[in-house]
Design a protein around this motif. Structure first.
Motif, PDB file in Angstrom:
ATOM      1  N   SER A 100      -9.690   5.678  -2.608  1.00 15.88           N
ATOM      2  CA  SER A 100      -9.172   7.030  -2.817  1.00 15.88           C
ATOM      3  C   SER A 100      -8.124   7.089  -3.916  1.00 15.88           C
ATOM      4  O   SER A 100      -7.786   8.167  -4.403  1.00 15.88           O
ATOM      5  CB  SER A 100      -8.577   7.558  -1.505  1.00 15.88           C
ATOM      6  N   ARG A 101      -7.610   5.924  -4.325  1.00 20.43           N
ATOM      7  CA  ARG A 101      -6.542   5.886  -5.320  1.00 20.43           C
ATOM      8  C   ARG A 101      -7.027   5.528  -6.724  1.00 20.43           C
ATOM      9  O   ARG A 101      -6.255   5.549  -7.670  1.00 20.43           O
ATOM     10  CB  ARG A 101      -5.476   4.863  -4.890  1.00 20.43           C
ATOM     11  N   VAL A 102      -8.298   5.173  -6.834  1.00 19.98           N
ATOM     12  CA  VAL A 102      -8.807   4.730  -8.137  1.00 19.98           C
ATOM     13  C   VAL A 102     -10.122   5.422  -8.453  1.00 19.98           C
ATOM     14  O   VAL A 102     -10.793   5.967  -7.568  1.00 19.98           O
ATOM     15  CB  VAL A 102      -9.016   3.193  -8.167  1.00 19.98           C
TER      16      VAL A 102
END
Length: 393
Positions: free
Chosen positions: A3-5
């Motif tokens: 979800s962060r990349v």
């Protein structure tokens, strides 16, 4: 993490094959995290103990061939012969095959699933270590008849059988550590030494390493033990015990001699920040205050940490010209504590670290400004013709 990349890739490969040999993009729907398939100009073979290919879905040793395979180990002909073998699957080119020591199997998807190690070669802080090499070095000591080295929570533990009946003391351990440090890298020197009368055996007669760990006390043997004397020492002690894997730690024991390193130090200082009211203590605090007693006293002093200083004392004792080590890509100088212990006992060592590590000051915005400040600091400390500098990139 997904979800962060934008994209997440799993890249696999040892240093011996020039870092990466397989790649796999990780997606949310993946049932297993695999190492994927070989990159260009690389071949992966899954072999049994006879060096033959295993069937798809069966477990074998991951062996790598291709342009990335190194020629061998520097001045280690025996280990080179063991790990770098002729590639019998490429008789025309006469290439080399590197035996990784990792287990894997080929999935129906065509991806390779890595299943772990097959021998006693382990990784500590990113370094691949042959436990047998440590045992050989230990058994060169006149008092040691036999030894077994195991890994417990990223800490090396040595189990020793001596060649004569005598009490085990801290003096023995200090001597063995010192001698080992002249033969092996620091990360290969055991942090714990345990005296035993015999090694437990499995049903087939092999040394039972799991039983050694199970029966060993997590507490390092000490002649004297000093428990925490106040609330802050108790907080620091509990954090160190959890992070280093001890049941108890003497408040005068050195963090680094207990097996502490930069990765553990980060965890320790984050925990201390949370437990002491959110104050952001720099990692270098552990270099200047490496015992529970000293670090707790530093915390209780409520010293102003907002004023930044590039100079960090690492080893202040000694009568030689001081060595000033300039930080590398990670901007911190904590890793140089290990270096200081490998140098002459009369060699003082200081670190020059980057600005902004305390989370308060803004980092330098140019190399030119950083260079100017560092040089000014050095010239204020010592004579130009007596300066010893070491730069790490």
């Amino acid at each position: 993490m997904l979800s962060r990349v934008d994209e997440l890739w799993n890249v696999y490969g040892p240093t011996e094959t020039t870092i990466w040999s397989t790649v796999k993009q990780i997606n949310k729907g993946d049932e297993q995290i695999t190492i994927g398939a070989p990159i260009a100009n690389t071949h992966i073979y899954l072999l049994n103990s006879q060096g033959l290919l295993v069937e798809a879905g069966k477990t074998g040793e991951i062996c790598i061939a291709g342009d990335g395979v190194a020629k061998g180990y520097w001045r280690r002909p025996e280990l080179t012969a063991e790990k770098f073998t002729s590639n019998d699957f490429d008789t025309e080119q006469q290439t080399k095959l590197y035996r990784t020591g990792d287990l894997g199997k080929l999935l129906p998807s065509g991806d390779i699933l890595c299943l772990g190690r097959i021998d006693h070669q382990v990784k500590i802080r990113g370094h691949r270590i042959e436990l047998g090499e440590i045992e050989e070095a230990l058994e060169e000591e006149s008092e040691i008849l036999s030894s077994v080295v195991v890994v417990n929570s990223s800490r090396l533990m040595a189990f020793i059988i001596t060649n004569e009946a005598r009490d085990f003391s801290e003096d023995n351990m200090a001597k063995w550590k010192k001698n080992l440090s002249t033969k092996l890298p620091d990360y290969m020197v055991p942090q714990d030494f345990n005296l035993v009368t015999e090694f437990p055996k499995t049903l087939n007669g092999k040394i039972d390493r799991k039983s050694l760990l199970k029966n060993a006390s997590e507490k390092r043997e000490t002649t004297h033990f000093t428990a925490p004397r106040n609330k802050t020492e108790q907080i620091v002690a509990e954090i160190w015990q959890e992070s280093l894997g001890f049941n108890s730690i003497d408040i005068f024991a050195n963090f680094f001699e207990l097996g502490g390193h930069s990765l553990i130090a980060v965890k320790v200082m984050v925990r201390i920040e949370k437990e002491t009211g959110g104050k952001n203590y720099p990692l270098s605090s552990l270099l200047e205050h490496p015992t529970i007693a000293k670090l707790a006293k530093f915390i209780d002093s409520d010293k102003d940490i907002s004023s930044w200083s590039s100079l960090t004392p690492i080893k202040t004792s000694g009568n030689k010209t001081p060595l000033y080590v300039i930080h590398g890509a990670d901007h911190n100088v904590l890793i140089f504590e290990t270096l200081s212990r490998t140098l002459d006992k009369e060699q003082p060592v200081y670190g020059l670290q980057a600005k902004g590590l305390n989370g308060i000051d803004a980092p330098h915005d140019s190399i030119k400004k950083w260079r100017h400040i560092m040089l000014r600091k050095l010239l204020n400390l010592t004579q130009p013709d007596l300066m010893l500098l070491l730069g790490i990139r």
